[in-house]
Design an enzyme around this catalytic site. Sequence first.
Site, PDB file in Angstrom:
ATOM      1  N   PHE A 158       0.807  -1.225   0.000  1.00  0.00           N
ATOM      2  CA  PHE A 158       0.000   0.000   0.000  1.00  0.00           C
ATOM      3  C   PHE A 158       0.835   1.268   0.000  1.00  0.00           C
ATOM      4  O   PHE A 158       0.326   2.353  -0.293  1.00  0.00           O
ATOM      5  CB  PHE A 158      -0.938   0.007   1.225  1.00  0.00           C
ATOM      6  N   GLU A 185      -5.066  -3.804  -2.397  1.00  0.00           N
ATOM      7  CA  GLU A 185      -6.504  -3.489  -2.367  1.00  0.00           C
ATOM      8  C   GLU A 185      -6.786  -2.198  -1.601  1.00  0.00           C
ATOM      9  O   GLU A 185      -7.850  -1.598  -1.757  1.00  0.00           O
ATOM     10  CB  GLU A 185      -7.297  -4.662  -1.766  1.00  0.00           C
ATOM     11  N   SER A 235       5.082  -7.108   3.398  1.00  0.00           N
ATOM     12  CA  SER A 235       5.626  -7.445   4.716  1.00  0.00           C
ATOM     13  C   SER A 235       6.394  -8.776   4.662  1.00  0.00           C
ATOM     14  O   SER A 235       6.150  -9.610   3.783  1.00  0.00           O
ATOM     15  CB  SER A 235       4.484  -7.551   5.718  1.00  0.00           C
ATOM     16  N   CYS A 290       9.714   1.485   3.441  1.00  0.00           N
ATOM     17  CA  CYS A 290      10.592   0.359   3.787  1.00  0.00           C
ATOM     18  C   CYS A 290      12.018   0.837   4.029  1.00  0.00           C
ATOM     19  O   CYS A 290      12.856   0.086   4.501  1.00  0.00           O
ATOM     20  CB  CYS A 290      10.559  -0.693   2.697  1.00  0.00           C
ATOM     21  N   GLU A 388       9.130  -4.476  13.111  1.00  0.00           N
ATOM     22  CA  GLU A 388       8.855  -3.356  12.213  1.00  0.00           C
ATOM     23  C   GLU A 388       7.566  -2.672  12.676  1.00  0.00           C
ATOM     24  O   GLU A 388       6.545  -3.335  12.871  1.00  0.00           O
ATOM     25  CB  GLU A 388       8.672  -3.862  10.775  1.00  0.00           C
TER      26      GLU A 388
HETATM   27  P1  NAD Z   1       1.308  -6.723   3.026  1.00  0.00           P
HETATM   28  O1  NAD Z   1       2.293  -7.826   3.091  1.00  0.00           O
HETATM   29  O2  NAD Z   1       0.203  -6.704   4.017  1.00  0.00           O
HETATM   30  O3  NAD Z   1       0.581  -6.719   1.589  1.00  0.00           O
HETATM   31  C1  NAD Z   1       1.315  -6.735   0.385  1.00  0.00           C
HETATM   32  C2  NAD Z   1       0.496  -7.446  -0.678  1.00  0.00           C
HETATM   33  O4  NAD Z   1       0.230  -8.782  -0.267  1.00  0.00           O
HETATM   34  C3  NAD Z   1      -0.873  -6.792  -0.949  1.00  0.00           C
HETATM   35  O5  NAD Z   1      -1.066  -6.746  -2.344  1.00  0.00           O
HETATM   36  C4  NAD Z   1      -1.861  -7.722  -0.267  1.00  0.00           C
HETATM   37  O6  NAD Z   1      -3.076  -7.828  -0.989  1.00  0.00           O
HETATM   38  C5  NAD Z   1      -1.158  -9.066  -0.240  1.00  0.00           C
HETATM   39  N1  NAD Z   1      -1.409  -9.834   0.985  1.00  0.00           N
HETATM   40  C6  NAD Z   1      -1.574  -9.339   2.249  1.00  0.00           C
HETATM   41  N2  NAD Z   1      -1.738 -10.358   3.129  1.00  0.00           N
HETATM   42  C7  NAD Z   1      -1.678 -11.501   2.411  1.00  0.00           C
HETATM   43  C8  NAD Z   1      -1.763 -12.886   2.757  1.00  0.00           C
HETATM   44  N3  NAD Z   1      -1.966 -13.270   4.006  1.00  0.00           N
HETATM   45  N4  NAD Z   1      -1.667 -13.799   1.772  1.00  0.00           N
HETATM   46  C9  NAD Z   1      -1.461 -13.424   0.500  1.00  0.00           C
HETATM   47  N5  NAD Z   1      -1.365 -12.129   0.119  1.00  0.00           N
HETATM   48  C10 NAD Z   1      -1.469 -11.177   1.056  1.00  0.00           C
HETATM   49  O7  NAD Z   1       2.130  -5.354   3.034  1.00  0.00           O
HETATM   50  P2  NAD Z   1       1.549  -3.873   3.134  1.00  0.00           P
HETATM   51  O8  NAD Z   1       1.010  -3.668   4.510  1.00  0.00           O
HETATM   52  O9  NAD Z   1       0.691  -3.569   1.965  1.00  0.00           O
HETATM   53  O10 NAD Z   1       2.895  -3.022   2.942  1.00  0.00           O
HETATM   54  C11 NAD Z   1       3.758  -2.692   4.002  1.00  0.00           C
HETATM   55  C12 NAD Z   1       4.934  -3.648   4.076  1.00  0.00           C
HETATM   56  O11 NAD Z   1       5.620  -3.647   2.833  1.00  0.00           O
HETATM   57  C13 NAD Z   1       5.967  -3.243   5.107  1.00  0.00           C
HETATM   58  O12 NAD Z   1       6.382  -4.393   5.794  1.00  0.00           O
HETATM   59  C14 NAD Z   1       7.107  -2.666   4.290  1.00  0.00           C
HETATM   60  O13 NAD Z   1       8.377  -2.728   4.891  1.00  0.00           O
HETATM   61  C15 NAD Z   1       7.024  -3.514   3.066  1.00  0.00           C
HETATM   62  N6  NAD Z   1       7.662  -2.876   1.924  1.00  0.00           N
HETATM   63  C16 NAD Z   1       8.867  -3.350   1.533  1.00  0.00           C
HETATM   64  C17 NAD Z   1       9.534  -2.755   0.473  1.00  0.00           C
HETATM   65  C18 NAD Z   1      10.893  -3.262   0.059  1.00  0.00           C
HETATM   66  O14 NAD Z   1      11.426  -2.757  -0.918  1.00  0.00           O
HETATM   67  N7  NAD Z   1      11.472  -4.231   0.756  1.00  0.00           N
HETATM   68  C19 NAD Z   1       8.951  -1.682  -0.209  1.00  0.00           C
HETATM   69  C20 NAD Z   1       7.704  -1.232   0.205  1.00  0.00           C
HETATM   70  C21 NAD Z   1       7.063  -1.837   1.281  1.00  0.00           C
END
Ligand code: NAD
Length: 487
Positions: A158, A185, A235, A290, A388
């Site tokens: 997001f 989403e 994440s 991140c 985090e």
């Molecule tokens: P998230 O893991 O909750 O969601 C990421 C994606 O995974 C979304 O498209 C979501 O629909 C999907 N998703 C969520 N839960 C799921 C599950 N249980 N099973 C399958 N798919 C699932 O992450 P977020 O909250 O959208 O973003 C924040 C996180 O992203 C933070 O941990 C941040 O550090 C990380 N991030 C990392 C980088 C990097 O370059 N390493 C860059 C941006 C964000």
Amino acid sequence: MTIENRVDTAQRLRDYVGGAWVDVDVAEVHQVHNPATGEVIGLTPLGGHGELDAAVRAARAAFPAWRRTPVEDRVQCLFRLKFLLEENAEELARIVTRENGKTLPEARGSVRRGIQMVEVATAAPSLLMGQSLEDIATGIDCESVRQPMGVFACIAPFNFPAMVPMWFFPFAVACGNTFICKPSEQVPFSQQFVWKLIDEAGFPPGVLNLVNGGKDAVNAILEHPDIEGVSFVGSTPVAKYVYEKGAATGKRVQSLGGAKNFIIVMPDADMDQAIGAVAESAFGCAGERCLAASVVLAVGDAHEKMRKGLVEHIRGLAIGDGSQDGVDMGPMISGPHKERVLGHIEQGVAEGAELVMDGRDDVPDDGYFLRPTLFDRVDADMKIGHEEIFGPVLCMMPMNDLDQALEVTHKHPLANASSIFTASGKSARKFRYEVDASMAAVNIGVAAPMSFFGFGGAKNSFFGDLKAHGREAFDFFTDRKVFISRW
Ligand code: NAD
């Protein structure tokens, strides 16, 4: 207006499949909020296997002709997209602010970083070249060529709604693959807008497809036999799941996970520079980056100077709706996420850390705001020192020397980004040599590699081999075929 009424009038997002916009006929939706007001602004249909399969079929059908399209012609579509993005950058930035909450200058910066991805991908005619060597044995020549593989997909988080999908799709299609994007989403509007521009840019139908959804759509991507590779950003627990499940179904996977970024400040550092850079890193984008500074490891008397300077800096930060002028920090993404961050603050207090600046005070009633929060005397074993937080909460741990600070970083399972502030080349060299984080910086608060370098962390911050964008993207999105000939 009641929330119910707003939901009735909220825009329902659509998928883009095979060159056409399609209504998604599913019962389950995710309510998209403007985080600055709490207003419901959209409904993301939570598609699953059926919707994803339609997109894969379209992408698969488009692949043979797209692959045969000369690379010089393929990149013309990207040049057109680049100019459409330039013309519409301000509107895209405003969409980012409305659905994500970051301030308009932050949103503009993220759109610019996205456009730079398209620029690098247009260099595909040079970057896709292979290698050759005559006479690997007498009269035998050898060459290696890069070939596209088929359908690739990305799954986005997001926090950078416009930029993160652009880390992947420009490179994938420049290489001759076809593509499916699944945005978060929680922030579907930015890619809806990008895909309108993609539609105008003249990509053949099926080359670039957009599928909205959550967990079910992710599982559909991972289980689909006709998807060759997946790029994930999110994440760590989900990144690990995507990597393992994608690998189990034979896919190529690059999976970028979460972060806990340590910033070392040496006593010889330029303190004004360090204070400004650390504060911007920790509280920019409301800490939802991140690459955000999570923990300050200040050595010796740098600790008191940093603490005093950070307190002063934080007092001057204005929070509010990111679309308004003069706002330094916007809201967090959602009510549940704010609750999670509040839980971390309560836990930090309960575990005995010193709450120097309490961001829970005096926040607006509407929206998901928290003020910048500063903890001192944090221990690496405390939850706030270890997990985090992904919000505007900065922790400080006083350190005796550089060795002790590096040891803290080595013990942590995440290693996304890290910085040192120092005037000493010796300290900087030691840090560069020993730190685990693979995005590391000297005297810079946000260690962000630009589009022409690879992006991704180490340890549990990254699962896979090839990082996002830069030259590595051309490795990830192609198979290298070796051809040996004797005539
Ligand atoms: P998230 O893991 O909750 O969601 C990421 C994606 O995974 C979304 O498209 C979501 O629909 C999907 N998703 C969520 N839960 C799921 C599950 N249980 N099973 C399958 N798919 C699932 O992450 P977020 O909250 O959208 O973003 C924040 C996180 O992203 C933070 O941990 C941040 O550090 C990380 N991030 C990392 C980088 C990097 O370059 N390493 C860059 C941006 C964000």
